[in-house]
Design a protein around this motif. Sequence first.
Motif, PDB file in Angstrom:
ATOM      1  N   SER A 194      15.649   7.178  -3.148  1.00  0.00           N
ATOM      2  CA  SER A 194      15.187   8.380  -2.445  1.00  0.00           C
ATOM      3  C   SER A 194      16.005   8.668  -1.190  1.00  0.00           C
ATOM      4  CB  SER A 194      13.708   8.226  -2.064  1.00  0.00           C
ATOM      5  OG  SER A 194      13.525   7.131  -1.176  1.00  0.00           O
ATOM      6  N   ARG A 195      16.872   7.711  -0.808  1.00  0.00           N
ATOM      7  CA  ARG A 195      17.733   7.827   0.379  1.00  0.00           C
ATOM      8  C   ARG A 195      16.939   8.005   1.665  1.00  0.00           C
ATOM      9  NH1 ARG A 195      22.873  11.556  -1.639  1.00  0.00           N
ATOM     10  NH2 ARG A 195      23.476  10.188  -3.385  1.00  0.00           N
ATOM     11  N   ARG A 196      15.740   7.443   1.684  1.00  0.00           N
ATOM     12  CA  ARG A 196      14.971   7.431   2.928  1.00  0.00           C
ATOM     13  C   ARG A 196      13.931   6.325   2.850  1.00  0.00           C
ATOM     14  NH1 ARG A 196      12.557  11.870   0.254  1.00  0.00           N
ATOM     15  NH2 ARG A 196      10.303  11.656  -0.010  1.00  0.00           N
ATOM     16  N   LEU A 237      10.865  -2.273  -3.432  1.00  0.00           N
ATOM     17  CA  LEU A 237      10.720  -1.355  -2.302  1.00  0.00           C
ATOM     18  C   LEU A 237      12.087  -0.905  -1.790  1.00  0.00           C
ATOM     19  CD1 LEU A 237       8.554  -0.050  -0.523  1.00  0.00           C
ATOM     20  CD2 LEU A 237       8.750  -2.003   1.017  1.00  0.00           C
ATOM     21  N   ILE A 238      13.017  -1.829  -1.712  1.00  0.00           N
ATOM     22  CA  ILE A 238      14.367  -1.491  -1.254  1.00  0.00           C
ATOM     23  C   ILE A 238      15.052  -0.563  -2.261  1.00  0.00           C
ATOM     24  CG2 ILE A 238      16.666  -2.434  -0.806  1.00  0.00           C
ATOM     25  CD1 ILE A 238      15.251  -4.952   0.302  1.00  0.00           C
ATOM     26  N   ALA A 239      14.902  -0.861  -3.560  1.00  0.00           N
ATOM     27  CA  ALA A 239      15.507  -0.014  -4.588  1.00  0.00           C
ATOM     28  C   ALA A 239      14.941   1.400  -4.535  1.00  0.00           C
ATOM     29  CB  ALA A 239      15.255  -0.625  -5.971  1.00  0.00           C
ATOM     30  N   GLN A 240      13.628   1.505  -4.296  1.00  0.00           N
ATOM     31  CA  GLN A 240      12.998   2.822  -4.186  1.00  0.00           C
ATOM     32  C   GLN A 240      13.544   3.590  -2.991  1.00  0.00           C
ATOM     33  OE1 GLN A 240       8.730   2.655  -4.113  1.00  0.00           O
ATOM     34  NE2 GLN A 240       8.500   4.780  -3.486  1.00  0.00           N
ATOM     35  N   ALA A 241      13.730   2.892  -1.863  1.00  0.00           N
ATOM     36  CA  ALA A 241      14.260   3.539  -0.666  1.00  0.00           C
ATOM     37  C   ALA A 241      15.709   3.998  -0.890  1.00  0.00           C
ATOM     38  CB  ALA A 241      14.191   2.576   0.520  1.00  0.00           C
ATOM     39  N   THR A 262       0.766  -1.216   0.000  1.00  0.00           N
ATOM     40  CA  THR A 262       0.000   0.000   0.000  1.00  0.00           C
ATOM     41  C   THR A 262       0.796   1.264   0.000  1.00  0.00           C
ATOM     42  OG1 THR A 262      -0.184  -0.154   2.347  1.00  0.00           O
ATOM     43  CG2 THR A 262      -1.954  -1.021   1.066  1.00  0.00           C
ATOM     44  N   THR A 263       2.101   1.366  -0.292  1.00  0.00           N
ATOM     45  CA  THR A 263       2.916   2.559  -0.415  1.00  0.00           C
ATOM     46  C   THR A 263       2.462   3.416  -1.564  1.00  0.00           C
ATOM     47  OG1 THR A 263       4.439   1.283  -1.737  1.00  0.00           O
ATOM     48  CG2 THR A 263       4.955   1.547   0.571  1.00  0.00           C
ATOM     49  N   ALA A 288       8.400   1.105   5.610  1.00  0.00           N
ATOM     50  CA  ALA A 288       9.087   0.253   6.587  1.00  0.00           C
ATOM     51  C   ALA A 288       8.158  -0.852   7.090  1.00  0.00           C
ATOM     52  CB  ALA A 288       9.583   1.104   7.753  1.00  0.00           C
ATOM     53  N   ILE A 289       6.883  -0.502   7.315  1.00  0.00           N
ATOM     54  CA  ILE A 289       5.910  -1.507   7.761  1.00  0.00           C
ATOM     55  C   ILE A 289       5.738  -2.582   6.696  1.00  0.00           C
ATOM     56  CG2 ILE A 289       3.472  -1.904   8.295  1.00  0.00           C
ATOM     57  CD1 ILE A 289       3.421   0.841   9.632  1.00  0.00           C
TER      58      ILE A 289
END
Length: 219
Positions: free
Chosen positions: A71-73, A64-68, A3-4, A79-80
Motif C-alpha cells: 500500500s506504500r504507507r 504487516l510489513i508486506a501489507q505496508a 487489531t489492524t 505502526a503501533i
Amino acid sequence: MTTTASDPSKLDQPTEAPASQFGWVASVARDIAIPVGAYFALHALGYSDFAGLLAGTVFSAGMLIAQAIRSRRLEVMSAIILGGFVFGLVTSLITGDPRVMIVKDSASTALIGLAFLLSVLIGKPLIYLAARKAISAQGPAKAAAFEQAYRTNPDKRKAFTVLSVMWGAGLLAEATIRIVLAYQLPVHTMAWLSPVLMIAVIGPLMAVSVLARKRAPQD
C-alpha cells in the motif's frame, strides 16, 4: 492483538457491499490463524513454547510489513502494532521468556485503546477521523456534507464520541485481562485463549459499531 483488521469507523457510509462491510472478518481470522497455527504446528513437532510463539510473531510482523509495502504507507494503528512486534521480539530474545510475546499483543491493544480515549479528550474522536477519511474518498461533495453534518448535529458528534470511548475502554479492559492471565496461566493455554479473548471483546464492539452506523441518520 493484531487489531489492524477492524474498521469501526464506517458510521456514515449508507451504501456498502456486504463483502466490504465484513472484510475485517477475513483479516482478523488471518491475523489470528497464522500465529496460533504456527505455534501449535511447531509445538506438535517438539519445538519449545518460545520457538512456537517466536515463529508466530515473525509471520505476523512479516505480513504487516508486506501489507505496508504493497500500500506504500503505514497507518498509525499498524505502526503501533508493528512497534509491539518489535518490542516483543527484542524483549523475548533478551529475556528468553515466551510470555513476553503474548503480552506484546496486549500492550499494542492497550496503546490503541489509549489512543481512542486521548482522541476524545482532545475533541477529535478517532472514529470520526477515520470516518472523515473514508467519506473524503467518495469526493469533495460527500466530504463537505459530512463535515457540515458533524458541525451542526450534536447527536452525530455524540455518537462518534461514545463509540470512541466504548472502543478505548473495551480495548484497555481486554488488554489488562490478557496481561494478568499471561502470568497466571500456562503458556500453551494463553496461546489459544489470548486470541479468543480478543475476539470476545472486538466482536461485540464491531457489532455495536455496525448497528450504530445503520441507525445513524444519513444527513
